[in-house]
Design a protein around this motif. Structure first.
Motif, PDB file in Angstrom:
ATOM      1  N   ASN A 347       0.819  -1.268   0.045  1.00  0.00           N
ATOM      2  CA  ASN A 347      -0.063  -0.107  -0.056  1.00  0.00           C
ATOM      3  C   ASN A 347       0.682   1.094  -0.026  1.00  0.00           C
ATOM      4  N   GLU A 348       2.021   1.194   0.601  1.00  0.00           N
ATOM      5  CA  GLU A 348       2.836   2.347   0.853  1.00  0.00           C
ATOM      6  C   GLU A 348       3.392   2.632  -0.657  1.00  0.00           C
ATOM      7  N   ALA A 349       3.903   1.487  -1.370  1.00  0.00           N
ATOM      8  CA  ALA A 349       4.407   1.639  -2.450  1.00  0.00           C
ATOM      9  C   ALA A 349       3.217   2.376  -3.605  1.00  0.00           C
ATOM     10  N   VAL A 350       2.055   1.901  -3.473  1.00  0.00           N
ATOM     11  CA  VAL A 350       1.270   2.775  -4.183  1.00  0.00           C
ATOM     12  C   VAL A 350       1.064   4.226  -4.006  1.00  0.00           C
ATOM     13  N   LEU A 351       0.787   4.361  -2.814  1.00  0.00           N
ATOM     14  CA  LEU A 351       0.939   5.759  -2.290  1.00  0.00           C
ATOM     15  C   LEU A 351       2.187   6.581  -3.008  1.00  0.00           C
ATOM     16  N   VAL A 352       3.414   6.020  -3.016  1.00  0.00           N
ATOM     17  CA  VAL A 352       4.549   6.660  -3.108  1.00  0.00           C
ATOM     18  C   VAL A 352       4.478   7.126  -4.608  1.00  0.00           C
ATOM     19  N   VAL A 353       3.977   6.088  -5.629  1.00  0.00           N
ATOM     20  CA  VAL A 353       3.872   6.224  -6.979  1.00  0.00           C
ATOM     21  C   VAL A 353       2.689   7.461  -7.275  1.00  0.00           C
ATOM     22  N   GLN A 354       1.543   7.451  -6.528  1.00  0.00           N
ATOM     23  CA  GLN A 354       0.631   8.422  -6.595  1.00  0.00           C
ATOM     24  C   GLN A 354       1.006   9.802  -6.203  1.00  0.00           C
ATOM     25  N   ASP A 355       2.007   9.859  -5.095  1.00  0.00           N
ATOM     26  CA  ASP A 355       2.460  11.157  -4.761  1.00  0.00           C
ATOM     27  C   ASP A 355       3.531  11.609  -5.832  1.00  0.00           C
ATOM     28  N   MET A 356       4.150  10.743  -6.470  1.00  0.00           N
ATOM     29  CA  MET A 356       4.950  11.087  -7.697  1.00  0.00           C
ATOM     30  C   MET A 356       4.444  11.659  -8.708  1.00  0.00           C
ATOM     31  N   GLU A 357       3.103  11.109  -8.834  1.00  0.00           N
ATOM     32  CA  GLU A 357       2.461  11.589 -10.086  1.00  0.00           C
ATOM     33  C   GLU A 357       1.801  13.108  -9.881  1.00  0.00           C
ATOM     34  N   ARG A 358       1.340  13.095  -8.664  1.00  0.00           N
ATOM     35  CA  ARG A 358       0.835  14.428  -8.081  1.00  0.00           C
ATOM     36  C   ARG A 358       1.713  15.645  -8.224  1.00  0.00           C
ATOM     37  N   ARG A 359       3.046  15.341  -8.025  1.00  0.00           N
ATOM     38  CA  ARG A 359       4.195  16.090  -8.403  1.00  0.00           C
ATOM     39  C   ARG A 359       4.712  16.422  -9.622  1.00  0.00           C
ATOM     40  N   GLY A 360       3.947  15.774 -10.527  1.00  0.00           N
ATOM     41  CA  GLY A 360       4.315  16.028 -11.956  1.00  0.00           C
ATOM     42  C   GLY A 360       5.563  15.372 -12.524  1.00  0.00           C
ATOM     43  N   ILE A 361       5.966  14.544 -11.763  1.00  0.00           N
ATOM     44  CA  ILE A 361       6.925  13.874 -12.099  1.00  0.00           C
ATOM     45  C   ILE A 361       6.677  12.758 -13.096  1.00  0.00           C
ATOM     46  N   VAL A 362       7.116  12.385 -14.333  1.00  0.00           N
ATOM     47  CA  VAL A 362       7.125  11.397 -15.151  1.00  0.00           C
ATOM     48  C   VAL A 362       7.825  10.199 -14.972  1.00  0.00           C
ATOM     49  N   GLY A 363       7.154   9.258 -14.573  1.00  0.00           N
ATOM     50  CA  GLY A 363       7.551   7.905 -14.194  1.00  0.00           C
ATOM     51  C   GLY A 363       8.103   7.170 -15.455  1.00  0.00           C
ATOM     52  N   SER A 364       9.120   6.098 -15.059  1.00  0.00           N
ATOM     53  CA  SER A 364       9.720   5.598 -16.164  1.00  0.00           C
ATOM     54  C   SER A 364       8.973   4.371 -16.343  1.00  0.00           C
ATOM     55  N   ALA A 365       9.112   3.390 -17.474  1.00  0.00           N
ATOM     56  CA  ALA A 365       8.768   2.024 -17.543  1.00  0.00           C
ATOM     57  C   ALA A 365       8.819   1.078 -16.550  1.00  0.00           C
ATOM     58  N   SER A 366      10.226   1.183 -16.150  1.00  0.00           N
ATOM     59  CA  SER A 366      10.634   0.161 -15.211  1.00  0.00           C
ATOM     60  C   SER A 366      10.066   0.379 -13.887  1.00  0.00           C
ATOM     61  N   LEU A 367       9.576   1.656 -13.379  1.00  0.00           N
ATOM     62  CA  LEU A 367       9.152   1.909 -12.160  1.00  0.00           C
ATOM     63  C   LEU A 367       7.802   1.429 -12.124  1.00  0.00           C
ATOM     64  N   TYR A 368       6.673   1.598 -13.135  1.00  0.00           N
ATOM     65  CA  TYR A 368       5.550   1.086 -13.449  1.00  0.00           C
ATOM     66  C   TYR A 368       5.438  -0.356 -13.460  1.00  0.00           C
ATOM     67  N   TYR A 369       6.719  -0.815 -14.111  1.00  0.00           N
ATOM     68  CA  TYR A 369       6.406  -2.305 -14.253  1.00  0.00           C
ATOM     69  C   TYR A 369       6.893  -2.895 -12.876  1.00  0.00           C
TER      70      TYR A 369
END
Length: 657
Positions: A347-369
């Motif tokens: 759950n914390e991992a999902v929240l971390v990615v959501q926080d990244m997207e709120r900041r406008g940071i573009v995630g990499s393919a390896s991150l979402y994978y």
């Protein structure tokens, strides 16, 4: 005056252990560092280091041409070794456009790429002396780049060796050519060959590494985990050339350089491979001494070192440090997600990615994978599939690789149902490849889903049968040796002999061979279970392939023929294919008859002796195998007769008493 070139043995060596003073390569992964510094590592011989390739170019005088050789062939070989000057003056190069020259270089690269690596020297030299290509630094650079795109790193080294052997080739930017070759070796993951080439560069001024070359070799060594050799490179940057290095008397050339962030990041890559977390602090200390502020990428690599070393608390600490000093990038978030996954904090991992997207940071393919695999590992399959849309926006790899990774993540935790669900969903967006099908096939068989495995295997067989009528071969999944062996292992364990026979026959029909270490026990067990036709199929397959059948196959077929009184076939198989005298000794035949006495009728061995005596009498030379069989038959009959007499005597005594 032509420049003095190093000998070929300096570039391409049979044994890299004695090629250079510093070319002995072996990574020591056993010592634990207490005080981490560059002197902790000691050089050893390379366990995975192999010589680049043999030097196979000799002079025309040593080619051993026959005196009676055809004159035209000799003239062809001589013209292949003409000078660069005569080749370059054959045409007016000023009339050739850059575009046309580029096309000629590409044609030469394609020709070299398609030729056998062991082509004769004169043929290779003739192709290189093609009058259509002007020899210059640019043309050689482009040739190496194109060969590198083809993935033919061996041909690149062959071109480099050929250039070294031609002193008349005037190179003003040889360093760039060699650096390009280093980059090709890095793409091909060949650290040993790259290090050998780097040592050659350090022996000439025109080739001496610059910062770009140091960066290239550092990245290669860092990705391979060659820590000691990487520190040697850093020392070379800060040290003057060797004492035997030739420079002009008034030459003010200064090759000394300081490592930059890219080289220190390569050290961090090596630390991650070697799980040397102390090395990350050494890198940060070096950057601080040089007044360099670590970037988010550097901190991301530091976090990766801590993650690989199991220091999860330090991963979180460095991530907080990144947030204070700069904006975290996708690498920082990816390492953090993997750390939370390892800590079972999905759950914390999902929240971390959501926080990244709120900041406008573009995630990499390896991150979402990695996040999708994390969700698959806890059974949240639908949420994982939702990440695929984000992966498609930034990914460059085929979509089938992503789906296969998610399936494997489900199977790693024993959730074959979710793996099968993703496998079905995958077919709506892309075609599974052979790797995906083999993974699912094994998963079905290991989890007692035999009907699903059988259907999948049949679909693969149908695809391969339809290969001639299908235009798009990329959608076809053709079973390989692993596929057949996986099915055979499962069918053998369940003793499904009819299905086993069908799969085994298909395997041989499609060009895959009988493997004694894997298939011998299966075939013998099937024969004893009443499937003797499998032995005949194997026998014909081996004979057609000019292979000697194993001794166990020969003996089993020999007994099978005796069971049906086919003495001619029995004698034929042992007379032609018995090559191992120890396996067919007199004792070995006696043991075979004793073990299969219940399969032999009374008088069978007596008739066999008579048949063998007839064959031996008409032969020109004595046959040791036949003699051993005759002797063992007589001994078996003697033992068997003695046992019968003893049994009859015991019965008589019992009746009298």
């Amino acid at each position: 005056m032509g420049r003095q070139s190093p000998s070929r043995s300096q570039v391409f060596v049979r044994n890299p252990e004695n090629a250079f003073e510093r070319g002995n390569i072996k990574v020591d992964g056993k010592n634990k560092l207490v005080k981490w510094n560059k002197d902790t590592f000691q050089s050893e011989n390379a366990g995975n280091g192999t010589s680049v390739m043999r030097s196979k170019f000799a002079s025309v005088a040593t080619m051993g041409l026959s005196q009676n050789a055809d004159k035209n062939e000799i003239m062809t070989e001589r013209t292949a070794f003409k000078s660069f000057e005569s080749s370059n003056n054959a045409q007016d190069w000023q009339n050739v456009s850059k575009r046309e020259m580029e096309e000629r270089i590409q044609m030469l690269a394609k020709s070299l790429n398609g030729m056998d690596l062991n082509m004769p020297e004169w043929l290779f030299s003739k192709m290189m002396h093609n009058d259509k290509v002007r020899f210059s630094d640019h043309s050689m650079l482009r040739l190496i780049q194109i060969l590198g795109k083809f993935g033919n790193w061996r041909r690149v080294l062959q071109v480099i060796e050929w250039l070294q052997s031609h002193e008349r080739f005037r190179s003003y930017n040889g360093r760039y050519i060699y650096t390009t070759a280093l980059n090709v070796l890095g793409e091909a993951k060949r650290p040993v060959e790259a290090l050998n080439l780097y040592h050659v560069m350090r022996q000439e001024k025109s080739l001496y590494p610059d910062l770009a070359a140091y960066r290239c070799i550092a990245v290669i060594l860092g990705q391979a985990g060659f820590m000691k050799e990487l520190f040697d490179v850093i020392d070379c940057m800060r040290s003057p050339p060797p004492k035997n290095f030739k420079t002009g008397a008034l030459d003010r050339w200064n090759p000394l350089l300081e490592p930059d962030e890219i080289i220190y990041n390569a050290v961090l890559n090596a630390c991650a491979r070697r799980k040397q977390w102390e090395g990350a602090f050494w890198v940060l200390q070096q950057l601080k001494q040089q007044g360099l502020q670590p970037s988010s990428t550097t901190y991301g690599l530091v976090m990766e070192v801590m993650f690989e070393s199991g220091k999860y608390s330090l991963v979180h600490e460095f991530f907080r440090k990144v947030e204070k000093s700069s904006i975290p990038n996708a690498l920082n978030y990816r390492v953090l997600v993997n750390t939370l996954w390892r800590e079972d904090k999905v759950n914390e991992a999902v929240l971390v990615v959501q926080d990244m997207e709120r900041r406008g940071i573009v995630g990499s393919a390896s991150l979402y994978y990695d996040l999708a695999r994390c969700l698959c590992s806890v059974g949240r399959c639908e949420e994982a599939l939702a990440q695929i849309n984000k992966i498609c926006k930034v990914a460059s790899k085929p979509l089938v690789v992503t789906y296969t990774g998610l399936i494997q993540a489900c199977l790693d935790v024993g959730n074959v149902e979710n793996g099968a669900h993703i496998f079905k969903q995958m077919k709506n967006f892309c075609s599974p490849n052979l790797v995906t099908c083999n993974i699912m096939l094994k998963a079905y068989l290991e989890n007692k889903m035999f009907e699903d495995a059988k259907d999948l295997f049949q679909n693969m067989l149908d695809d391969s049968s339809d290969i001639k009528s299908r235009k798009d071969y990329r959608t076809l999944v053709i079973p390989d040796n692993y596929t057949f062996n996986t099915m055979l292992d499962a069918l053998f364990a369940k003793q499904k002999w009819d299905d086993f026979k069908s799969v085994y026959t298909q395997m041989l029909r499609r060009g895959y061979n009988f493997n004694a270490r894997r298939h011998l026990k299966m075939i013998l067990s099937a024969c004893r279970a009443g499937k003797g036709e499998l032995l005949e199929i194997t026998w014909k397959h081996l004979i057609q392939a000019n292979r000697s059948p194993p001794a166990s196959i020969v003996k089993e077929r020999f007994v099978m023929k005796l069971e049906v009184d086919d003495f001619a076939a029995a004698i034929s198989c042992i007379g032609t294919h018995c090559t191992n005298e120890h396996a067919f000794s007199e004792k070995a035949w006696l043991d075979l008859f004793m073990a299969n006495s219940d399969r032999l009728q009374a008088g069978t061995l007596v008739r066999l002796i008579n048949e063998l005596n007839t064959v031996v009498a008409g032969a020109y030379e004595p046959n040791l195998i036949f003699q051993n069989v005759i002797a063992s038959c007589k001994e078996f009959n003697r033992i068997h007769t003695t046992e019968i007499s003893r049994t009859e005597a015991e019965c008589t005594i019992l009746k009298v008493s």
